[in-house]
Scaffold this motif. Structure first.
Motif, PDB file in Angstrom:
ATOM      1  N   PHE C 105       0.868  -1.342  -0.085  1.00 28.28           N
ATOM      2  CA  PHE C 105      -0.021  -0.086  -0.190  1.00 28.28           C
ATOM      3  C   PHE C 105       0.840   1.093   0.038  1.00 28.28           C
ATOM      4  N   ARG C 108       2.494   4.513  -4.403  1.00 19.74           N
ATOM      5  CA  ARG C 108       1.188   4.816  -5.369  1.00 19.74           C
ATOM      6  C   ARG C 108       1.398   3.988  -6.511  1.00 19.74           C
ATOM      7  N   ILE C 110      -0.554   1.209  -8.961  1.00 18.26           N
ATOM      8  CA  ILE C 110      -2.032   0.555  -8.817  1.00 18.26           C
ATOM      9  C   ILE C 110      -1.835  -0.760  -8.730  1.00 18.26           C
ATOM     10  N   HIS C 113      -1.139  -1.925  -5.201  1.00 12.50           N
ATOM     11  CA  HIS C 113      -2.379  -1.691  -4.452  1.00 12.50           C
ATOM     12  C   HIS C 113      -3.238  -2.852  -4.445  1.00 12.50           C
ATOM     13  N   ASN C 117      -4.359  -5.313  -1.783  1.00 12.49           N
ATOM     14  CA  ASN C 117      -5.980  -5.252  -1.503  1.00 12.49           C
ATOM     15  C   ASN C 117      -6.313  -7.089  -1.326  1.00 12.49           C
TER      16      ASN C 117
ATOM     17  N   TYR E 591      -3.329   8.724 -11.199  1.00 13.07           N
ATOM     18  CA  TYR E 591      -3.367   7.441  -9.989  1.00 13.07           C
ATOM     19  C   TYR E 591      -4.568   7.773  -8.999  1.00 13.07           C
ATOM     20  N   ASN E 592      -5.564   7.225  -8.665  1.00 18.39           N
ATOM     21  CA  ASN E 592      -6.511   7.461  -7.917  1.00 18.39           C
ATOM     22  C   ASN E 592      -6.936   6.073  -7.494  1.00 18.39           C
ATOM     23  N   PHE E 593      -6.147   5.238  -7.007  1.00 22.49           N
ATOM     24  CA  PHE E 593      -6.527   3.947  -6.664  1.00 22.49           C
ATOM     25  C   PHE E 593      -6.303   3.923  -4.934  1.00 22.49           C
ATOM     26  N   SER E 594      -7.265   3.245  -4.176  1.00 23.85           N
ATOM     27  CA  SER E 594      -6.953   2.940  -2.711  1.00 23.85           C
ATOM     28  C   SER E 594      -7.572   1.601  -2.506  1.00 23.85           C
ATOM     29  N   SER E 595      -7.743   1.295  -1.288  1.00 25.88           N
ATOM     30  CA  SER E 595      -8.069   0.090  -0.955  1.00 25.88           C
ATOM     31  C   SER E 595      -9.569  -0.036  -1.539  1.00 25.88           C
ATOM     32  N   PHE E 596      -9.853  -1.410  -1.419  1.00 23.36           N
ATOM     33  CA  PHE E 596     -11.322  -1.916  -1.995  1.00 23.36           C
ATOM     34  C   PHE E 596     -12.442  -1.173  -1.020  1.00 23.36           C
TER      35      PHE E 596
ATOM     36  N   SER F   2     -14.257   8.423  -2.766  1.00 21.50           N
ATOM     37  CA  SER F   2     -14.446   7.869  -4.292  1.00 21.50           C
ATOM     38  C   SER F   2     -14.286   6.248  -4.401  1.00 21.50           C
ATOM     39  N   GLN F   4     -14.504   5.042  -7.503  1.00 18.95           N
ATOM     40  CA  GLN F   4     -13.904   4.371  -8.654  1.00 18.95           C
ATOM     41  C   GLN F   4     -12.512   4.762  -8.955  1.00 18.95           C
ATOM     42  N   TYR F   5     -11.696   3.825  -9.482  1.00 20.19           N
ATOM     43  CA  TYR F   5     -10.668   3.558  -9.489  1.00 20.19           C
ATOM     44  C   TYR F   5     -10.211   3.142 -10.859  1.00 20.19           C
ATOM     45  N   ASN F   6      -8.860   3.969 -11.356  1.00 23.17           N
ATOM     46  CA  ASN F   6      -8.268   3.679 -12.849  1.00 23.17           C
ATOM     47  C   ASN F   6      -7.432   2.557 -12.763  1.00 23.17           C
ATOM     48  N   ASN F  28     -14.194  -1.380  -6.977  1.00 22.22           N
ATOM     49  CA  ASN F  28     -13.387  -2.684  -6.402  1.00 22.22           C
ATOM     50  C   ASN F  28     -12.856  -3.075  -7.929  1.00 22.22           C
TER      51      ASN F  28
END
Lengths: 170, 113, 281, 169, 625, 362
Positions: C105, C108, C110, C113, C117, E591-596, F2, F4-6, F28
Motif C-alpha cells: 500500500f 502509489r 496501482i 495496491h 488488497n 493515480y487514484n487507487f486505494s483500497s477496496f 471515491s 472508482q479507480y482507474n 472495486n
C-alpha cells in the motif's frame, strides 16, 4: 477410522455427480498432470543439438560476384533496401552490400535476379550481432555513402564524357 | 460492387434508409485524396448473404468541408472516422484528432503533396 | 537435546531449505508441463544475480518494510519450529503478512495496491480456517503448543482428517498457487505487492517466499505427529498435490476464492472441530 | 568473485513490443513453450521492468511507442541488456523511412544484441540471448569496478538540499 | 480509604461546578490539576486495594436526593422528548416515571450499603480517571478551536468532569436504585454531549442515543421491580443479588441487567446511537468509546458474571456477542470516515469483551479485563488522533489520508501504532484476543455446539478486522516519494503531550504485561468471579495462566519487530540507493487507487433483525428457565 | 468517498503481446467503463504502400502489417491487385493459398487459445497448447520456408510449390495432432476452474454483435454467422474444399474458445481435402500490365473479415490502398464487452478477443 470410509465414498460420489450433471471434470487434469511427471519432456536441447529446419528455409542471401551482371535489379525490388551497390569513383567497379539486419528474407531479389545462381537464398538463418557492430547506423551510413558514390561516379563520368566530347582527340 | 453516389446532405438519410442491421454490416469508411484538395469519401457495407455484395456510398467534397458523422446510425463508425481525421486531416463531426498520430508526426500523411 | 539442535539448524538453514524446495518445485512444475525446466539450484542463482543489481527503490519505507517482512516471517517460522503457541504463530505470520501488505500500500502503484488488497482478502480466506485448525489441535492434545503436536504418538492426521483436508484447501492460498494465486496473479497484477521491489530489496521478498514454503510444509509435517517418516511422506505428497493442482487449474477471482473458503474450507474445519470436540474419531 | 559464473544463470526477460507485426512476439512466446523452454537457462518472463535483466524489444519503434520504450528501459536496474529482435527492431526493416517509424530500437535506447530475421526464429532468439549473457556478465563486472569510484551524494557537500529550500519558500 | 473514594465522586463534581465559574486560564490550570489529583487517587487506590471489598453507606439524606434527582432527570427527558417531538423518548421516560413512582411506594427503606468498591471498581476508576483525565486535558485545546461561545467551551470541559463523576459513582454503586440514577446520568451526559454542536444532525442523533439508552434504564428498573417483587432476593443491590443469585434459580433480573449493559455497549440492534455519536466533538467520541460510556457494558456483565456464568442467558449472550463481533467488523469495512471505522471496531471489540465477561471463567475475565484496558488506551489514542487529524490536517475520510505520511509523520505514526495495537502481537489487545480464543477453546465443552460456532465467528471476525486495519493503514501509508529527512510536524503541545502520554502508556503497559498479569489482572479476575485466584506460574520463558500461556521471548521479539519496525519503517532512510518511479505499464496514468470498499447496505437489516431476535431470546430464555 | 479507480493495462503489460492501452474505471474490481488507446502500432504502411513501394513490393510490405495473419494480408492484397490487373490465377495457386491460410488459421487459433489459457492463470494449459501448436509452425516452415512471415502469395499466384513429401508430412502430422486436439477440446470444454474463469465472462450478445458490426470468431461465438468463406466463392473456392461455418450462441470467452477449437477441425478437414485434391498446373500467371481503376476484396483472416480497397492509376505505385483489418471492426465491441466484468477476468477476455493491434493501426 469408521468415519473415513463413508466420507471418502461420499466425496467420490459428489465428484461423480458433479461430473455427470454439469459436464465438468474436476480431477482428470490433475492426475494427467501428475502422469506428465513420468513422461519425457518435449524440449529439444537446442544449443547442444540442432533443431528441425527445412532444407528450403528462407535464410541469408548469398551473392556470387562472379555471376553478377550488375543490373541492380535486386536493389530496386528489395522492399526494405537491404541490398545496395556502391561504385568505386575511380574505376566504376561496383560492390555488392547486403545487411541481414535489414533484410526481410522475402526472396524477391532471388526471384527477380535474371542470372540464375547469382543470388541464392541459403538455409542459414542470420546470426546475432552485438553492439560493436552497430549494424543499424553502419548500414545507414553505408547506404547513403553507396548512393552518393554512385552519384559522384555518374557525375564524374559525365564530366569525363563531357570532357571527352569537348576534346575528342585526347 | 454497388456504387451509390450521394452527397453530404443526403448521406445520413441515405445510409439510414439503406442500413438494415440484420442484413448488412458496415465494413469501414475510407477517404481518397483525388488531388486539388478534393477528397472522395467512401462508406463500405457488405451483406450477410451468399454470394455477398459490397455496397459503397461515395461522395466528393473539398477538404475543409465538415463531414457528417454516421455514429448515431452505426455505433462502431467512430473508429474509422477517428482514423480518417488523423490520416487525411479532414474534419469529421464530433471527432477528435490524436487517434494514431503523435504531435510530431507528419500531419495528414495520406494527402497528396 | 538432539531435537533442539535439529530445531536450531532448521531455523538457521530455513532459507536455504526453502530455496531448495522452490528449486525442486520449479523443476517439478516444468516436468509437469513437459519441459526440462531450470536447474534445481536456480533460486540461488537468482539470489546471487539479484545481489548484483543496481540498488533501486521507490522509497525507503517501502524497501524497509520488505526487509522487515522477511525478518518477521523468519521469526514466525522460528517460533513454529520451536513448537510455540499455535495461535501466536498464526498471528506472527499475520504480522509478517501485514508488513508486506503495508509495503504494497505504501507505494502509489496501482498494481501494488491491487495486490495488497488481494493479499488482505486472502488473509480473510485462510486465517479463520487456520485458527479453527489450531483450536481443533488444542481439543486433541490439550495444549495450544505446536510441540505437543510434534510429540503426539498417534499421527494427528488420523485424529483430525478433515482439518488436514481443510489445510490442503487453504495451502494454495497461502503459497500463492493456482487456483488461488490471486494476490500475485502475474497476468492481472504483475506480481502484486512484490512488483515495486527490485534488486537487493526484492531479494528479501523473494527469499521470504522460500520461508513461506517451509512454513506451510511444516504445518503439513505437524500432522504426522512424532513419526518423521510419515511427516516427510505427507510433505512429499502435499508437494506433489500442490504442484499438480497448480498445473491443472486456472485462477479464480477473489470472490470465488472467498466463497470457496467460507463455504467449503471453513465448514470442513468446523466439522473437524465438532468431531474432535465430541470425540467422534 | 568466484560466484561470478552463476550470475548469468538467471537472466529474467522483459518483452516489449514497440510496434512490430507480432511475428517476433509470438516467437518469443514460443521460446517459453515446452519445445524451446528457455527456462532451462533460468529465464523467466517477468513482465516487470524492475526485476528484469534482459529486455527483448521488437518492432521499428513507432512514434507513440518510443516514450514508453524509454520509460520502461529506464525502470530497469543495471546491469541490463537490450536485445533487438527481428529485422525491424534492428534497423527498421521494411518499415524504414515510414513516417511514423523511428527506424530501429538503437535510435532510442542502446541495443546490445541484434537478432536478425523476419521474424526471427526461436533458435535465433536463444542464440541472441546467449550472446547477451556474455555482455551481461561483462557489465556486471564493470559495475563492480565502478562501485569503488562511488561518490557520496550532494548532501555531504555542505550544500542545502534543494527540495528543502523549495519547501521553505 | 472511604474518604478517598468519596473524593473521587466529589472532586469531579466540584471541579465541574467550579469550571463553569472560573476564567479561562484558571480553568485550564484547574483541569490539569484535577486530572492529576484524580489519577493519583485512582492509582493510589490500586496500590492499596485489598482482597476485601470496601462497603459503605451514606446518610439517608442522600437517598432522598437520589430520588429527587431521578424524578427530575426523567422529567427533563420527558421535556426534551416533548419539545423535540420524539415520541419514543417521552413515552419511554414516562414509562420509567411510572415504574419509578410505583417503586417509591412499594420499596421499603433500604437497609443495605449503597456503595461497594472492589477491585473491579478500582480497575474502572483507573480506566475512567486516567483516560478521561487525559481527554479532559486534550479537550482544553480542542474545544478552543470549536466555533462556539466561551461559556459553552467551559461547559464542555465541566461536562467531562461531570461524566467522570457519574462514571466513578456508577463503578462504585451497589444499590440498584443508585445504579439506575448514575446510569441515567451517563445517558443524559451523553445526550448533552452529542447535541453539543446543536445542528440538526446532532440533535437527531442525540435523541436516538437518548431513547436507545432509555431502554437500558427501563431494563434496570424492570430488574429492580422484579427483585422487589420476588421475596427471595431481598434488597435490590448488586452484593445481595450476587450473593443470593446462585441459590435463587431465577435469573430474570440479571437478564434485564444484561440488556441494560448490551444497550449501553451498543450491541446490535442498538448500534446506531454509538455511530450517531460521531457528530459530537471528537473528545466526546474518545470519552464514550475508550473509558466511559460503552465500558459500562462489560462492567455490568463482569459484575453479574458469577451468577449468569453457565446459564442459558450467558449462552444466548455469547451467541449474540459473537455474532455482533462479526457483524460490526463487517459493518466497519463499509465505512470510510475515520471515526466511523473506529466506532464500528469499538462495537466489535466490545462484543468480544462482553463475550468474555459472559463466559465468566477467571481466565476469560482476565482476557476481558486486558481487552478493556488496552482497548481503552488504543481507542483513546486513536480518537484523540482523529481529533488532531480533523483540526490540524483537516482529514476526515481515510481516503484523504494518503498524504499524512509527509504532512504529519508523528500523527501517521500514532495512527499506525494505534491500529497495530488493536490487532497484532505483541500488544495487549492482541493478547486479550488471543486469550479469548484459547479460553473459549478450553471451556468449549461447557457450551456444546455454541462454542465451535463462537470460535468460527471470532476467527472470522478477527480476520475481517485485520482486513479493516490493513485497509485503513494502507490508505494512510501510500505515498510517492519521501523527503531526505523526516521533519516532525508542529502540533499544539497539549495535543502532542496527550498523544505521547497515551503512546507511552500503551507501550509501557504492553511491556509490563508479564507483571501486570499475575499481580493485577488475575487478582481482579479472582475478585470479580469470586473464585480462587488462578495461579500464574512462570516456567522458563513462559507464563502460564490457567490453561493458556504467554511465551515471553516471542512476545518480546514481536515487540521489537512491530513497534520499532514500524517506527523505523517510517523514519529510516537508505542512503546511496537510487529512486525509481512506480511501474505504470509505461504510461502516465492519473493515480487514484486505494483500497477496496465494501458495502453492507443489504446486510444491515438482517444484522439488526438477528440482533433483535437475540435480545428477545435473552428475556425469553431467562423467563422460561 | 471515491469508489472508482482507474486501472491501466498496457502499453507494456505481461498479459498483452502488443502495445495496447486500456484504462479501466472500476468499482472495486468490477469494470464500469473502459477507454482504449489502440494507436501504438501505427507505422504508416498505407501511405508507404502508396508512395514508397511499387505495387509488386507491396505484397511483402502488407505481410508485415501483421505477423499472425500475414498470409491473409498478402493473399488479400494479391487478389485485389489481380483485380486491378484483370489477371486470372491458376487453380493450383488458389488451392495452395487456401492451404496456407488454413494452416495459418490453425496456428493462430492455437496461439489465441494458449494465450487465453495463460491469461486465465492456467500456465500448464498454455504450455500444453503451445506444445501442440509447434507442429503447425513446423509445417508452415516446411511449406513456406519461414515460421511466420510466409510471403507465399505474390501477385499472380504463389511463390513456392508444395513438395509432395511436405504434403505427406502434413497428413501424417494431422494424424498425430487430431487426438491431441481432442484432448485440448476436452480440457477447454470441461475443466472446472477454467469454466469458472471463462463461462459467462465477457459476454457479447447477438444483438450487440449485429449492432456493433462484429466479425470473425468473436461474432460467430455470439451466434452471428459472419464468415467471408461462407459468403464468397469467386476467388477462393471454399465450399468446394469442404468449408462449413461454426457458430456458438453463448458469446462468452468459453464460446469463443469452442468456436476456435471447432474451426481448427474444419481447417484440418479443408487442408486434407486440398492435399488430396490438389490440381496440377502453373503456380503463377504473369502480366506486364499496371494496376488501374479501383477494386475491393474481402478475405477471412483468422480473426475475421479482412478488407482491402485499392486504387491504381496505371503506374508502378498505387494511388490508394486501404486496409481494414478484422480487429479494427471488433474494437468498438471489445471496449463495450468489458463492462460489468471483474478486472480479474480482463486478461482472459483480452486473450479471447485475440486482438491484433498491428493490423488495426497499421
Amino acid at each position: 477410522m469408521q468415519v473415513y470410509l463413508p466420507l471418502s465414498v461420499l466425496m467420490i460420489r459428489a465428484c461423480h455427480a458433479l461430473q455427470d450433471k454439469f459436464q465438468i471434470e474436476i480431477m482428470k487434469t490433475f492426475f494427467k498432470t501428475i502422469g506428465n511427471l513420468f513422461k519425457k519432456p518435449a524440449t529439444i536441447p537446442f544449443p547442444a543439438a540442432p533443431t528441425y529446419k527445412p532444407d528450403d528455409y528462407r535464410g541469408l542471401i548469398v551473392f556470387d560476384e562472379s555471376l553478377c551482371i550488375w543490373c541492380r535489379r535486386c536493389e530496386t525490388v528489395c522492399p526494405p533496401g537491404a541490398i545496395v551497390f556502391s561504385q568505386n569513383i575511380t574505376d566504376g567497379k561496383q560492390t555488392y552490400h547486403y545487411s541481414p539486419y535489414v533484410c526481410i528474407y522475402c526472396q524477391e531479389c532471388v526471384r527477380t535476379c535474371p542470372k540464375q545462381g547469382c543470388l541464392i537464398q541459403s538455409a542459414e538463418p542470420g546470426h546475432p550481432a552485438t553492439k560493436e557492430h552497430d549494424v543499424n547506423n553502419v548500414w545507414n551510413k553505408l547506404f547513403a555513402d553507396s548512393l552518393e558514390s554512385r552519384v559522384t561516379y555518374a557525375a564524374e563520368k559525365k564530366k569525363q564524357q563531357a570532357a571527352a566530347k569537348a576534346n575528342p582527340q585526347s | 460492387m454497388n456504387r451509390i453516389e450521394t452527397s453530404f446532405e443526403n448521406l445520413k438519410k441515405d445510409i439510414a434508409a439503406f442500413y438494415k442491421p440484420q442484413a448488412h454490416h458496415f465494413i469501414t469508411m475510407n477517404g481518397v485524396d483525388l488531388g486539388n484538395d478534393v477528397i472522395e469519401y467512401q462508406w463500405f457495407f457488405c451483406d450477410y448473404a451468399f454470394p455477398s455484395d459490397i455496397t459503397m456510398f461515395v461522395t466528393r467534397a473539398n477538404v475543409d468541408v465538415q463531414v457528417p458523422s454516421i455514429k448515431n446510425i452505426i455505433v462502431s463508425a467512430w473508429l474509422p472516422e477517428a482514423e480518417l481525421v488523423d490520416l487525411l486531416g479532414v474534419n469529421i463531426e464530433d471527432t477528435q484528432k490524436g487517434f494514431v498520430l503523435e504531435l510530431d508526426s507528419e500531419t495528414a500523411p495520406l494527402r497528396k503533396k | 537435546m538432539n531435537n533442539s539442535i535439529i530445531q536450531i539448524l532448521l531455523i538457521v538453514l530455513a532459507p536455504v531449505l526453502g530455496g531448495l524446495i522452490y528449486g525442486v518445485e520449479r523443476k517439478v512444475k516444468a516436468r509437469m508441463q513437459r519441459r526440462i525446466g531450470p536447474p534445481v539450484l536456480q533460486p540461488f542463482y537468482d539470489f546471487l544475480k539479484l545481489m548484483d543489481k543496481r540498488k533501486m527503490m521507490v522509497h525507503s519505507t517501502h524497501a524497509f518494510l520488505g526487509i522487515l517482512h522477511f525478518i518477521s516471517l523468519w521469526f514466525a517460522l522460528a517460533v513454529l519450529i520451536m513448537g510455540g503457541d499455535f495461535i501466536l504463530i498464526i498471528f506472527l505470520h499475520l504480522l509478517a503478512t501485514a508488513l508486506i501488505i503495508l509495503a504494497g500500500f505504501s507505494t502509489r502503484s496501482i498494481f501494488s495496491h491491487l495486490g495488497a488488497n488481494r493479499s488482505a482478502i486472502s488473509i480473510l480466506a485462510y486465517e479463520p480456517v487456520l485458527v479453527i485448525i489450531a483450536i481443533s489441535a488444542y481439543m486433541l492434545t490439550g495444549s495450544f503448543d505446536v510441540s505437543a503436536l510434534y510429540a503426539s504418538d498417534v499421527p494427528v492426521l488420523f485424529k483430525m482428517p478433515l482439518a488436514f483436508i481443510a489445510l490442503l484447501m487453504i495451502l494454495p492460498i497461502k503459497l500463492k498457487k493456482s487456483p488461488f494465486d490471486i494476490s500475485e496473479a502475474h497476468q492481472e497484477v504483475v506480481g502484486g505487492v512484490e512488483l515495486e521491489y527490485s534488486g537487493i530489496f526484492y531479494e528479501a521478498v523473494y527469499t521470504a517466499k522460500w520461508l513461506d514454503y517451509i512454513f506451510c510444509y511444516l504445518l503439513v509435517f505437524m500432522f504426522a505427529g512424532n513419526n518423521w517418516w510419515l511427516g516427510l511422506l505427507l510433505v512429499a505428497l502435499t508437494f506433489i498435490y500442490i504442484n499438480a493442482l497448480d498445473n491443472s487449474t486456472a485462477r479464480v477471482n477473489y470472490k470465488q476464492m472467498l466463497r470457496f473458503s467460507f463455504w467449503v474450507a471453513l465448514p470442513m474445519a468446523f466439522l473437524n472441530l465438532l468431531m474432535t470436540m465430541f470425540h467422534l474419531i | 568473485m568466484a560466484l561470478n559464473k552463476f550470475r548469468t544463470k538467471s537472466p529474467w526477460i522483459l518483452h516489449y513490443n514497440a510496434g512490430s507485426c507480432n511475428g517476433c512476439d509470438i516467437e518469443i512466446l514460443a521460446c517459453l513453450a515446452p519445445k524451446y523452454d528457455i527456462e532451462r537457462f533460468g529465464m523467466i518472463n517477468t513482465g516487470n521492468p524492475k526485476q528484469s535483466d534482459i529486455m527483448l524489444v521488437t518492432g521499428p519503434v513507432t512514434k507513440r511507442s518510443r516514450e514508453r520504450l524509454v520509460d520502461i528501459y529506464s525502470q530497469m536496474p543495471e546491469p541490463k541488456v537490450v536485445i533487438a529482435c527481428g529485422s525491424c527492431g534492428c534497423s527498421g526493416g521494411v518499415f524504414r523511412g515510414m513516417y511514423n517509424c523511428e527506424g530501429g530500437i538503437d535510435q532510442y535506447i542502446p541495443v546490445d544484441v541484434y537478432v536478425p530475421g523476419c521474424g526471427c526464429r526461436p533458435e535465433q532468439i536463444i542464440a541472441g540471448v546467449v550472446e547477451a549473457l556474455a555482455i551481461l556478465e561483462k557489465k556486471t563486472k564493470d559495475m563492480e569496478g565502478s562501485v569503488k569510484l562511488h561518490n557520496d551524494p550532494i548532501e555531504q557537500d555542505g550544500q542545502t538540499n534543494r527540495r528543502e529550500v523549495a519547501a521553505v519558500i | 480509604m472511604i474518604a478517598l473514594i468519596e473524593s473521587l465522586f466529589l472532586i469531579p463534581i466540584a471541579v465541574s461546578a467550579l469550571l463553569l465559574l472560573l476564567p479561562k486560564t484558571a480553568a485550564r490550570f484547574l483541569t490539569i490539576l484535577a486530572t492529576l489529583v484524580l489519577s493519583a487517587i485512582a492509582i493510589y487506590l490500586f496500590t492499596q486495594a485489598t482482597d476485601r471489598p470496601i462497603q459503605f453507606a451514606v446518610s439517608p439524606v442522600v437517598n432522598k436526593i437520589v430520588m429527587i434527582a431521578d424524578f427530575s432527570l426523567l422529567l427533563f427527558v420527558i421535556g426534551a422528548g416533548l419539545k423535540q417531538k420524539n415520541i419514543l423518548v417521552w413515552v419511554l421516560a414516562i414509562l420509567q416515571l411510572l415504574v419509578l413512582g410505583y417503586l417509591t411506594t412499594k420499596m421499603s427503606e433500604t437497609q443495605s450499603t449503597q456503595f461497594y468498591v472492589d477491585k473491579l471498581s478500582i480497575f474502572m476508576f483507573i480506566l475512567v480517571n486516567v483516560i478521561s483525565g487525559v481527554i479532559a486535558v486534550y479537550s482544553l485545546k480542542y474545544i478552543d478551536e470549536e466555533k462556539c461561545s466561551w461559556f459553552r467551551k467551559k461547559y464542555f470541559i465541566s461536562m467531562i468532569f461531570w461524566f467522570m463523576a457519574a462514571m466513578n459513582l456508577l463503578a462504585a454503586a451497589d444499590n440498584l436504585e443508585y445504579f439506575y440514577l448514575f446510569f441515567e446520568l451517563t445517558t443524559l451526559a451523553s445526550y448533552l454531549f452529542i447535541r453539543f454542536r446543536k445542528d440538526d444532525e446532532s440533535k437527531k442523533n442525540a435523541l436516538t442515543a437518548l431513547w436507545m439508552n432509555q431502554i437500558g434504564g427501563l431494563a434496570i428498573l424492570a430488574a429492580i421491580v422484579y427483585t422487589v417483587l420476588t421475596a427471595q432476593y431481598g434488597n435490590p443491590s448488586f452484593s445481595d443479588l450476587i450473593a443470593k443469585g446462585n441459590s435463587v434459580a431465577i435469573i430474570l433480573p440479571f437478564a434485564f441487567l444484561c440488556i441494560a449493559g448490551l444497550v449501553k455497549g451498543a450491541q446490535y440492534p442498538f448500534n446506531k446511537w454509538l455511530i450517531g455519536a460521531m457528530v459530537a466533538p471528537t473528545p466526546v467520541s474518545a470519552l464514550l468509546h475508550s473509558s466511559t460510556m460503552v465500558k459500562i457494558a462489560p462492567f455490568i456483565i463482569l459484575r453479574i458474571s458469577p451468577v449468569i456464568k453457565g446459564t442459558p442467558v450467558a449462552t444466548v449472550m455469547i451467541g449474540l456477542t459473537a455474532f455482533v463481533f462479526v457483524a460490526a467488523a463487517i459493518g466497519a469495512l463499509a465505512q470510510d470516515t475515520f471515526k466511523k471505522i473506529l466506532a464500528h471496531s469499538t462495537i466489535a471489540l466490545l462484543a468480544l469483551m462482553i463475550l468474555m465477561a459472559a463466559v465468566g471463567t477467571p481466565v476469560a475475565v482476565t482476557a476481558a479485563l486486558i481487552l478493556m484496558l488496552f482497548h481503552g488506551l488504543s481507542k483513546c489514542l486513536l480518537f484523540l488522533n482523529a481529533g488532531v487529524l480533523e483540526h490540524v490536517f483537516h482529514m476526515k475520510q481515510t481516503s484523504d489520508m494518503s498524504k499524512l505520511g509527509e504532512a504529519g509523520p508523528f500523527t501517521a505514526l500514532v495512527v499506525a501504532v494505534g491500529f497495530m495495537s488493536l490487532l497484532l502481537p505483541p500488544f495487549g489487545a492482541f493478547v486479550g484476543k488471543w486469550f479469548s480464543i484459547e479460553t473459549i477453546g478450553t471451556v468449549a465443552s461447557g457450551f456444546k455446539i455454541v462454542a465451535p460456532l463462537v470460535l468460527v465467528c471470532i476467527a472470522t471476525g478477527g480476520a475481517v478486522l485485520s482486513l479493516l486495519y490493513f485497509k485503513v493503514l494502507g490508505a494512510m501509508i501510500s505515498r510517492t516519494g519521501e523527503s531526505d529527512k523526516v521533519k516532525f510536524e508542529h502540533i499544539h503541545p497539549i495535543y502532542e503531550s496527550t498523544l505521547i502520554f497515551l503512546l507511552c502508556a500503551l507501550l509501557i503497559c504492553t511491556l509490563a504485561l508479564p507483571w501486570l498479569l499475575p499481580y493485577y489482572f488475575t487478582q481482579v479476575a479472582a475478585d470479580t468471579t469470586g473464585l480462587a485466584l488462578i495461579p500464574v506460574i512462570q516456567q522458563g520463558t513462559n507464563i502460564y495462566i490457567g490453561s493458556v500461556h504467554l511465551p515471553l521471548i516471542p512476545m518480546l521479539i514481536a515487540f521489537i519487530l512491530l513497534p520499532f519496525g514500524i517506527i523505523a519503517g517510517l523514519f529510516v532512510r537508505f542512503k546511496h540507493v537510487d529512486r525509481a518511479k512506480e511501474y505504470m505499464c509505461g504510461e502516465k496514468v492519473e493515480y487514484n487507487f486505494s483500497s477496496f470498499y465494501f458495502s453492507t447496505d443489504k446486510a444491515t437489516p438482517y444484522f439488526v433483525a438477528i440482533g433483535i431476535l437475540f435480545f428477545v431470546s435473552i428475556v425469553l430464555v431467562a423467563f422460561f428457565m | 468517498m471515491s469508489t472508482q479507480y482507474n486501472i491501466p493495462v498496457g502499453a507494456q503489460h505481461i498479459s498483452l503481446l502488443e502495445p495496447l492501452h486500456f484504462k479501466f474505471t472500476t468499482e472495486n474490481e468490477k469494470i464500469i467503463k473502459t477507454e482504449a488507446n489502440v494507436g501504438y502500432v501505427h507505422r504508416g504502411i498505407e501511405q508507404a504502400c502508396c508512395s514508397k513501394f511499387k505495387f509488386r513490393q507491396v505484397s511483402f510490405v502488407v505481410g508485415r502489417v501483421c505477423g499472425l495473419c500475414s498470409i491473409s494480408h498478402t493473399t488479400c492484397y494479391s487478389q485485389v491487385a489481380e483485380k486491378l490487373l484483370k489477371l486470372d490465377i491458376p487453380k493450383r495457386a488458389k488451392y495452395l493459398r487456401m492451404l496456407v491460410i488454413e494452416l495459418d488459421r490453425i496456428h493462430s487459433h492455437l496461439l489465441c487459445l494458449s494465450h487465453v489459457a495463460e491469461n486465465s492463470g492456467f500456465e500448464a494449459l498454455f504450455m500444453k497448447t503451445m506444445r501442440h501448436r509447434e507442429f503447425s509452425m513446423e509445417l508452415l516452415e516446411a511449406v513456406c520456408g519461414n515460421r511466420i512471415q510466409y510471403d507465399f502469395s505474390i501477385i499472380g499466384g504463389v511463390a513456392r510449390d508444395l513438395r509432395t513429401d511436405v504434403a505427406q508430412s502434413i497428413l501424417d502430422k494431422f494424424k498425430i495432432f487430431r487426438p491431441q486436439l481432442d484432448e485440448l477440446v476436452d480440457i477447454y470444454k470441461t475443466n472446472w476452474s477454467l469454466s469458472l474463469k471463462n463461462k459467462g465472462i465477457g459476454v457479447l450478445s447477438k444483438e450487440d454483435a449485429i449492432r456493433l458490426n462484429v466479425v470473425g470468431p468473436f461474432a460467430r461465438a455470439s451466434g452471428l454467422g459472419v464468415d467471408v468463406r461462407n459468403e464468397t466463392e469467386e476467388l477462393l473456392p471454399w465450399k468446394e474444399v469442404g468449408f462449413e461455418i461454426i457458430t456458438d450462441t453463448a458469446g462468452d470467452v468459453h464460446a469463443r474458445n469452442m468456436v476456435r477449437l471447432k474451426e481448427i477441425y474444419v481447417s484440418m478437414k479443408i487442408i486434407e481435402n486440398i492435399i488430396n485434391g490438389l490440381p496440377e498446373g502453373d503456380l503463377i500467371s504473369d502480366t506486364k500490365a499496371f494496376p488501374e481503376g479501383e477494386a475491393v476484396n474481402r478475405i477471412e483472416a483468422p480473426r475475421g473479415e479482412l478488407f482491402y480497397y485499392a486504387k491504381g492509376n496505371k503506374t508502378q505505385v498505387l494511388e490508394r490502398l486501404k486496409i481494414k483489418a478484422p480487429t479494427f471492426s471488433n474494437i468498438p465491441a471489445m471496449v463495450e464487452t468489458f463492462t460489468n466484468n471483474e478486472y480479474a477476468s480482463v486478461p482472459a477476455i483480452i486473450g479471447s478477443y485475440d486482438p491484433c493491434l498491428s493490423c488495426t493501426s497499421r
